[in-house]
Design an enzyme around this catalytic site. Structure first.
Site, short mmCIF file in Angstrom:
data_model
loop_
_atom_site.label_atom_id
_atom_site.label_comp_id
_atom_site.label_asym_id
_atom_site.label_seq_id
_atom_site.Cartn_x
_atom_site.Cartn_y
_atom_site.Cartn_z
N GLU A 18 -6.47 -20.76 -16.93
CA GLU A 18 -6.90 -21.41 -15.70
C GLU A 18 -8.01 -22.36 -16.10
O GLU A 18 -9.09 -21.93 -16.50
CB GLU A 18 -7.42 -20.40 -14.67
CG GLU A 18 -7.66 -21.08 -13.34
CD GLU A 18 -8.69 -20.38 -12.47
OE1 GLU A 18 -8.68 -20.60 -11.26
OE2 GLU A 18 -9.52 -19.62 -13.00
N ASP A 68 -8.75 -16.41 -16.69
CA ASP A 68 -9.58 -16.89 -15.59
C ASP A 68 -10.61 -17.91 -16.08
O ASP A 68 -11.33 -17.64 -17.04
CB ASP A 68 -10.29 -15.66 -15.01
CG ASP A 68 -10.92 -15.92 -13.66
OD1 ASP A 68 -10.18 -16.18 -12.71
OD2 ASP A 68 -12.16 -15.85 -13.57
N ASP A 99 -4.55 -10.40 -15.89
CA ASP A 99 -5.56 -11.41 -15.62
C ASP A 99 -6.75 -11.10 -16.52
O ASP A 99 -7.26 -9.98 -16.51
CB ASP A 99 -5.98 -11.33 -14.14
CG ASP A 99 -6.31 -12.69 -13.57
OD1 ASP A 99 -7.05 -13.43 -14.24
OD2 ASP A 99 -5.85 -13.00 -12.46
N ASP A 129 -1.69 -1.24 -3.90
CA ASP A 129 -2.00 -0.49 -5.12
C ASP A 129 -0.86 -0.56 -6.13
O ASP A 129 0.20 -1.13 -5.85
CB ASP A 129 -2.34 0.97 -4.76
CG ASP A 129 -1.35 1.54 -3.76
OD1 ASP A 129 -0.13 1.43 -4.02
OD2 ASP A 129 -1.77 2.07 -2.70
N HIS A 158 -3.75 -17.25 -5.39
CA HIS A 158 -4.64 -16.51 -4.49
C HIS A 158 -5.89 -17.28 -4.11
O HIS A 158 -6.70 -16.78 -3.33
CB HIS A 158 -5.02 -15.18 -5.16
CG HIS A 158 -5.82 -15.43 -6.40
ND1 HIS A 158 -5.27 -16.04 -7.52
CD2 HIS A 158 -7.12 -15.20 -6.70
CE1 HIS A 158 -6.22 -16.15 -8.45
NE2 HIS A 158 -7.34 -15.66 -7.98
N ASP A 159 -6.09 -18.46 -4.67
CA ASP A 159 -7.27 -19.28 -4.34
C ASP A 159 -6.92 -20.46 -3.45
O ASP A 159 -7.80 -21.27 -3.12
CB ASP A 159 -7.90 -19.85 -5.63
CG ASP A 159 -8.47 -18.77 -6.52
OD1 ASP A 159 -8.95 -17.75 -6.00
OD2 ASP A 159 -8.42 -18.95 -7.76
N ASN A 161 -0.32 4.56 -0.21
CA ASN A 161 -0.92 5.82 0.25
C ASN A 161 -1.68 5.72 1.58
O ASN A 161 -2.45 6.61 1.93
CB ASN A 161 -1.84 6.39 -0.83
CG ASN A 161 -3.00 5.44 -1.13
OD1 ASN A 161 -3.03 4.32 -0.63
ND2 ASN A 161 -3.95 5.89 -1.92
N ASP A 198 -4.17 3.88 2.68
CA ASP A 198 -5.61 3.57 2.84
C ASP A 198 -5.86 2.11 3.20
O ASP A 198 -7.00 1.66 3.28
CB ASP A 198 -6.39 3.96 1.57
CG ASP A 198 -6.03 3.09 0.37
OD1 ASP A 198 -5.07 2.28 0.48
OD2 ASP A 198 -6.69 3.21 -0.67
N ASP A 225 0.85 -1.19 0.00
CA ASP A 225 0.00 0.00 0.00
C ASP A 225 0.89 1.24 0.00
O ASP A 225 1.72 1.41 0.89
CB ASP A 225 -0.89 -0.03 1.25
CG ASP A 225 -1.71 1.24 1.41
OD1 ASP A 225 -1.92 1.94 0.40
OD2 ASP A 225 -2.12 1.52 2.55
C1 GLC Z 1 -10.93 -17.95 -10.69
C2 GLC Z 1 -10.14 -17.00 -9.82
C3 GLC Z 1 -10.87 -16.82 -8.54
C4 GLC Z 1 -12.21 -16.21 -8.82
C5 GLC Z 1 -12.98 -17.02 -9.86
C6 GLC Z 1 -14.08 -16.21 -10.44
O1 GLC Z 1 -10.99 -19.21 -10.17
O2 GLC Z 1 -8.85 -17.46 -9.66
O3 GLC Z 1 -10.16 -16.03 -7.62
O4 GLC Z 1 -12.95 -16.12 -7.65
O5 GLC Z 1 -12.20 -17.44 -10.94
O6 GLC Z 1 -13.58 -15.23 -11.29
CA CA Z 2 -3.50 2.12 -1.27
#
Ligand code: GLC
Ligand code: CA
Length: 556
Positions: free
Chosen positions: A254, A199, A98, A29, A327-328, A23, A25, A21
């Site tokens: 993905e 995605d 993405d 970013d 991230h999942d 700034n 908040d 981050d």
């Molecule tokens: C993919 C992403 C996930 C998201 C889902 C819907 O699996 O990696 O984070 O919630 O698609 O877009």
């Molecule tokens: Ca920020």
């Protein structure tokens, strides 16, 4: 095998909300990413994949997009984006966007129009169906609990949403939809981005009759039902011709629900579709059929069987992507390694060795290179992820499938929020991520586990990743060598060889705390260590004793 730069690269994934981050908040970013470009360069990665940074109401943290050609307010401006892209390129780092085009946000202007009337010009951009016997058109469930259909009073019909009801699925059978997506992609390529992570791209083509599927623990069929649908390859080939061939891109799909046979088409070396796919079978070895909320632990033999199937199955035909985290997923060290103080470093390094020595393009998820761990969440209101929150309400409160205690245990083990807490930069307040209040709690272990401490320590997990990444740049065999599994029945040891012409590598990983022993194949007995996760290397003989989580690579 054809040499390609994207086969020789290591990709780093940033989840911008949690990276840095700039700034105060409390939200990461774009300027924060620009600030840290030097850190990424030092690690040695050469491609950056950014989770979505587009304009979004953030029902699913940016995976619900309301404008594909604007930047999310919290993340900055288009000028900030351009500066970040330039900084990446100056540091020799390519940028992957993405691409979330299975669905949009329900606040996207296309959907706002689409829901207005059955004869709106945008009606057919989405998937609308009338009720069936007064209920949903079929039995599909949303990935995030409940049905995959939302009734809309305006036109008295349902729309399909495989994810949240704020993520309506686009209708890819409509050529106008495809053209809109392709134009948008070309716009980003013209800006200078280097590729796309796509995605849930395996879900874009639905069978026209939308048939029911087998139901899981919550009474709905899996959101994966439409995976690898009738026209998916046709649509991706069209994308290749109309977009991807316009630049020298890197693409990864993905592909939830992908089979080996399908992957050979998506990621075929004839380069008609994508460069590679993410498959998820090695993320399911500790799940029950159709249900990730469980205490089940992986059996190493299953892990080896799955990864070997993909290594051998795509050999010469297509290309693998290699990952333990994104991230999942929860943190790999807490899942497949050991995050206790004693074994933290050694098990993080072992997992890294096991993955980075395979054939394919490795992906490092932010913080993985420090061995960031799962998070000791104590109450449901500490979670931010709609998948976790909805699953809790559905399975504990509504359906009473699990007790509160059971579900909290499953969430601590598997929730996506484990990977989404702020990046641990240093030992100052909030781990140096923000001067404000972070949007999600900081993992309390940041005083022990943080980038600054690891940059100062030559034996850190960070420096071990750096070394693995460097080795891949130096040795063709790590990129292009063929893979062969040894000891398939061992419950503790993951061992394999890589071969390129006369060259050969032996990779050995002890996945557990117990000491054990491995027989060294004869041809390696006069070899030398390329890397080892213990400081003191043992003499290479007929047998080598394996210490807790020991891993090494021997070059013939
Ligand atoms: C993919 C992403 C996930 C998201 C889902 C819907 O699996 O990696 O984070 O919630 O698609 O877009
Ligand atoms: Ca920020």
């Amino acid at each position: 095998m054809e040499k390609r730069w994207w086969k020789e690269s290591v990709v780093y994934q940033i989840y911008p909300r949690s990276f840095k981050d700039s700034n105060g908040d409390g939200i990461g970013d774009l300027n924060g990413i620009t600030e840290k470009m030097g850190y990424l360069k030092e690690l040695g990665i050469n491609v950056l994949w950014l989770s979505p940074v587009y304009k979004s109401p953030n029902d699913d943290n940016g995976y619900d997009i309301s404008d594909y050609q604007a930047i999310m307010d919290e993340f900055g401006t288009m000028e900030d984006f351009d500066r970040m892209l330039a900084a990446a390129h100056e540091n020799g780092i390519k940028l992957v966007m993405d691409l979330v085009v299975n669905h949009t946000s329900d606040e996207h202007p296309w959907f706002v129009e689409s829901r207005k009337s059955v004869d709106n010009p945008y009606r057919d951009y989405y998937i609308w169906r009338p009720a069936k016997d007064g209920k949903e058109p079929n039995n599909w469930g949303s990935c995030f609990s409940g049905p995959a259909w939302q009734y809309d009073e305006q036109t008295e019909m349902y729309y399909l949403h495989l994810f949240s009801k704020k993520q309506p699925d686009l209708n890819w059978d409509n050529p106008k939809v495809r053209q809109e997506v392709f134009d948008m992609m070309n716009w980003w390529l013209k800006k200078g981005v280097d590729g796309f992570r796509m995605d849930v791209i395996s879900l874009i083509s639905k069978k026209p009759d939308l048939p029911d599927g087998p139901v899981g623990i919550n009474g709905y069929a899996s959101f994966n039902e439409p995976a690898n649908g009738p026209h998916v390859h046709e649509y991706l080939q069209e994308m290749r011709e109309k977009v991807l061939n316009n630049a020298d891109t890197i693409t990864v799909g993905e592909c939830s629900g992908v089979t080996l046979e399908e992957a050979k088409k998506y990621a075929s070396s004839d380069e008609k579709e994508l460069n590679m796919v993410f498959q998820f079978e090695h993320m399911d070895v500790d799940a029950d059929a159709n249900n990730k909320w469980t205490d089940k632990k992986m059996d190493l033999r299953d892990m080896k069987q799955v990864l070997t199937k993909w290594q051998k199955g795509l050999e010469e035909i297509a290309w693998n992507s290699l990952f333990w985290e994104n991230h999942d997923q929860p943190r790999s060290i807490s899942r497949y390694g050991n995050d206790s103080k004693e074994y933290h470093d050694v098990s993080a390094k072992m997992l890294a060795t096991c993955l980075h020595m395979m054939q394919g393009t490795p992906y490092v998820y932010q913080g993985e290179e420090l061995g960031m761990t799962n998070v000791p969440f104590e109450s449901i209101d500490q979670f931010r992820d709609l998948d976790s929150i909805n699953a809790y309400h559905e399975l504990v409160e509504d359906q009473k499938v699990f007790t509160h205690e059971e579900m909290m245990r499953y969430l601590r083990y598997k929730s996506r929020d484990n990977a989404r807490t702020p990046f641990q930069w240093d030992s100052s307040e909030n781990a140096g991520f923000t001067t404000g209040t972070p949007w999600i709690m900081v993992n309390p272990n940041y005083k022990q586990i943080n980038a600054q401490a690891q940059l100062e320590d030559p034996d850190s997990v960070f420096h071990y990743y750096q070394k693995l990444i460097q080795l891949r740049k130096e040795k063709d065999i790590i990129v292009y060598g063929t893979y062969d599994l040894l000891l398939p029945d061992s419950k503790e040891i993951y061992a394999y060889t890589r071969t390129l012409g006369e060259e050969k590598l032996l990779v050995v990983c002890n996945f557990y705390e117990n000491e054990t022993e491995v027989e060294i194949p004869e041809e390696f007995r006069n070899g030398r260590y390329l890397i080892c996760n213990y400081k003191e290397q043992q003499p290479i003989g007929e047998k080598v004793k394996l210490r807790a989580y020991e891993s090494f690579v021997i070059e013939k």
